[in-house]
Design a protein around this motif. Structure first.
Motif, PDB file in Angstrom:
ATOM      1  N   THR A   1       0.871  -1.175   0.000  1.00  0.00           N
ATOM      2  CA  THR A   1       0.000   0.000   0.000  1.00  0.00           C
ATOM      3  C   THR A   1       0.904   1.221   0.000  1.00  0.00           C
ATOM      4  O   THR A   1       1.336   1.712   1.044  1.00  0.00           O
ATOM      5  CB  THR A   1      -0.928  -0.020   1.227  1.00  0.00           C
ATOM      6  OG1 THR A   1      -1.639  -1.265   1.263  1.00  0.00           O
ATOM      7  CG2 THR A   1      -1.928   1.121   1.141  1.00  0.00           C
TER       8      THR A   1
ATOM      9  N   ARG B   1       0.916   4.368  -0.338  1.00  0.00           N
ATOM     10  CA  ARG B   1       0.726   5.651   0.333  1.00  0.00           C
ATOM     11  C   ARG B   1       1.074   5.598   1.826  1.00  0.00           C
ATOM     12  O   ARG B   1       1.113   6.638   2.482  1.00  0.00           O
ATOM     13  CB  ARG B   1      -0.728   6.098   0.175  1.00  0.00           C
ATOM     14  CG  ARG B   1      -1.733   5.128   0.778  1.00  0.00           C
ATOM     15  CD  ARG B   1      -3.161   5.597   0.550  1.00  0.00           C
ATOM     16  NE  ARG B   1      -4.119   4.588   0.956  1.00  0.00           N
ATOM     17  CZ  ARG B   1      -4.490   4.359   2.203  1.00  0.00           C
ATOM     18  NH1 ARG B   1      -3.988   5.111   3.171  1.00  0.00           N
ATOM     19  NH2 ARG B   1      -5.367   3.408   2.494  1.00  0.00           N
TER      20      ARG B   1
ATOM     21  N   ALA C   1       5.717   9.434   3.572  1.00  0.00           N
ATOM     22  CA  ALA C   1       4.623   8.638   3.025  1.00  0.00           C
ATOM     23  C   ALA C   1       3.577   9.520   2.336  1.00  0.00           C
ATOM     24  O   ALA C   1       3.088   9.212   1.247  1.00  0.00           O
ATOM     25  CB  ALA C   1       3.979   7.815   4.120  1.00  0.00           C
ATOM     26  N   SER C   2       3.253  10.639   2.968  1.00  0.00           N
ATOM     27  CA  SER C   2       2.240  11.544   2.417  1.00  0.00           C
ATOM     28  C   SER C   2       2.755  12.338   1.230  1.00  0.00           C
ATOM     29  O   SER C   2       1.967  12.956   0.508  1.00  0.00           O
ATOM     30  CB  SER C   2       1.786  12.514   3.503  1.00  0.00           C
ATOM     31  OG  SER C   2       2.861  13.364   3.879  1.00  0.00           O
ATOM     32  N   GLY C   3       4.067  12.351   1.054  1.00  0.00           N
ATOM     33  CA  GLY C   3       4.657  13.182   0.007  1.00  0.00           C
ATOM     34  C   GLY C   3       4.836  14.623   0.414  1.00  0.00           C
ATOM     35  O   GLY C   3       5.339  15.430  -0.365  1.00  0.00           O
TER      36      GLY C   3
ATOM     37  N   ARG D   1       6.938  11.663  -5.717  1.00  0.00           N
ATOM     38  CA  ARG D   1       6.227  10.387  -5.806  1.00  0.00           C
ATOM     39  C   ARG D   1       4.878  10.604  -6.467  1.00  0.00           C
ATOM     40  O   ARG D   1       4.259  11.656  -6.296  1.00  0.00           O
ATOM     41  CB  ARG D   1       6.098   9.715  -4.440  1.00  0.00           C
ATOM     42  CG  ARG D   1       5.314  10.446  -3.391  1.00  0.00           C
ATOM     43  CD  ARG D   1       5.531   9.813  -1.995  1.00  0.00           C
ATOM     44  NE  ARG D   1       5.109   8.422  -1.929  1.00  0.00           N
ATOM     45  CZ  ARG D   1       5.400   7.592  -0.923  1.00  0.00           C
ATOM     46  NH1 ARG D   1       6.136   8.035   0.076  1.00  0.00           N
ATOM     47  NH2 ARG D   1       4.978   6.353  -0.926  1.00  0.00           N
ATOM     48  N   ASP D   2       4.457   9.596  -7.210  1.00  0.00           N
ATOM     49  CA  ASP D   2       3.191   9.623  -7.937  1.00  0.00           C
ATOM     50  C   ASP D   2       2.326   8.512  -7.361  1.00  0.00           C
ATOM     51  O   ASP D   2       2.603   7.327  -7.586  1.00  0.00           O
ATOM     52  CB  ASP D   2       3.458   9.413  -9.432  1.00  0.00           C
ATOM     53  CG  ASP D   2       2.217   9.575 -10.286  1.00  0.00           C
ATOM     54  OD1 ASP D   2       1.136   9.109  -9.872  1.00  0.00           O
ATOM     55  OD2 ASP D   2       2.318  10.162 -11.369  1.00  0.00           O
ATOM     56  N   PHE D   3       1.289   8.900  -6.640  1.00  0.00           N
ATOM     57  CA  PHE D   3       0.482   7.897  -5.947  1.00  0.00           C
ATOM     58  C   PHE D   3      -0.339   7.031  -6.897  1.00  0.00           C
ATOM     59  O   PHE D   3      -0.409   5.816  -6.694  1.00  0.00           O
ATOM     60  CB  PHE D   3      -0.406   8.572  -4.908  1.00  0.00           C
ATOM     61  CG  PHE D   3       0.385   9.113  -3.748  1.00  0.00           C
ATOM     62  CD1 PHE D   3       0.733  10.449  -3.679  1.00  0.00           C
ATOM     63  CD2 PHE D   3       0.826   8.267  -2.741  1.00  0.00           C
ATOM     64  CE1 PHE D   3       1.481  10.938  -2.629  1.00  0.00           C
ATOM     65  CE2 PHE D   3       1.570   8.751  -1.685  1.00  0.00           C
ATOM     66  CZ  PHE D   3       1.904  10.089  -1.627  1.00  0.00           C
TER      67      PHE D   3
ATOM     68  N   ASN E   1       2.150   4.587  -8.302  1.00  0.00           N
ATOM     69  CA  ASN E   1       3.008   3.885  -7.334  1.00  0.00           C
ATOM     70  C   ASN E   1       4.485   3.990  -7.707  1.00  0.00           C
ATOM     71  O   ASN E   1       5.222   2.994  -7.688  1.00  0.00           O
ATOM     72  CB  ASN E   1       2.609   2.412  -7.232  1.00  0.00           C
ATOM     73  CG  ASN E   1       1.456   2.197  -6.276  1.00  0.00           C
ATOM     74  OD1 ASN E   1       0.742   3.129  -5.944  1.00  0.00           O
ATOM     75  ND2 ASN E   1       1.254   0.964  -5.860  1.00  0.00           N
TER      76      ASN E   1
ATOM     77  N   SER F   1       6.222   6.013   8.105  1.00  0.00           N
ATOM     78  CA  SER F   1       5.822   7.145   7.288  1.00  0.00           C
ATOM     79  C   SER F   1       6.857   8.255   7.225  1.00  0.00           C
ATOM     80  O   SER F   1       6.786   9.126   6.352  1.00  0.00           O
ATOM     81  CB  SER F   1       4.491   7.717   7.793  1.00  0.00           C
ATOM     82  OG  SER F   1       4.640   8.186   9.123  1.00  0.00           O
TER      83      SER F   1
END
Length: 124
Positions: free
Chosen positions: A28, A30, A53-55, A72-74, A77, A102
């Motif tokens: 997962t 994110r 984790a949240s960017g 990062r591109d959620f 991924n 995180s």
């Protein structure tokens, strides 16, 4: 099963740019902080850049600050490392990593999963 696959390495000249990408699967995305590390021949693996984790927060090694950008591109991924104004000291194998937390940490021991690495070679 977590898989991290890096791409984008290569041979460039000093002053050039490269963009590394790391695709994550089996996780997962994110929920986890991501990091980029590098290891030059005969040297220890060192932290390059990390992203929360949240960017919402990033961290860089002093040696790359102002030249490299992690993102990062959620939906995809992926976590990318844009590298500008490369120099010979940036020559190394670059590794993508994921940690079960995180927050950003700079020790390789804090990261549980690693990609296979991608070679970046910068000629003077």
């Amino acid at each position: 099963q977590v898989h991290l696959v890096e791409s984008g390495g290569g041979l460039v000249q000093a002053g050039d740019s490269l963009r590394l990408s790391c695709a994550a699967s089996g996780v997962t995305f994110r929920l986890y902080a991501m990091g980029w590390f590098r290891q030059a021949l005969g040297k220890e693996r060192e932290f390059v850049a990390g992203i929360r984790a949240s960017g919402g927060d990033v961290k860089y090694a002093d040696s790359v600050k102002g030249r490299f950008t992690i993102s990062r591109d959620f939906p995809k991924n992926t976590v990318d490392l844009q590298m500008n104004r490369l120099n010979a000291e940036d020559t190394a194998v670059y590794y993508c990593s994921l940690r079960a937390g995180s927050t950003i940490l700079s020790s390789p021991r804090a990261y549980e999963y690693w990609g296979q690495g991608t070679q970046v070679t910068v000629s003077p």
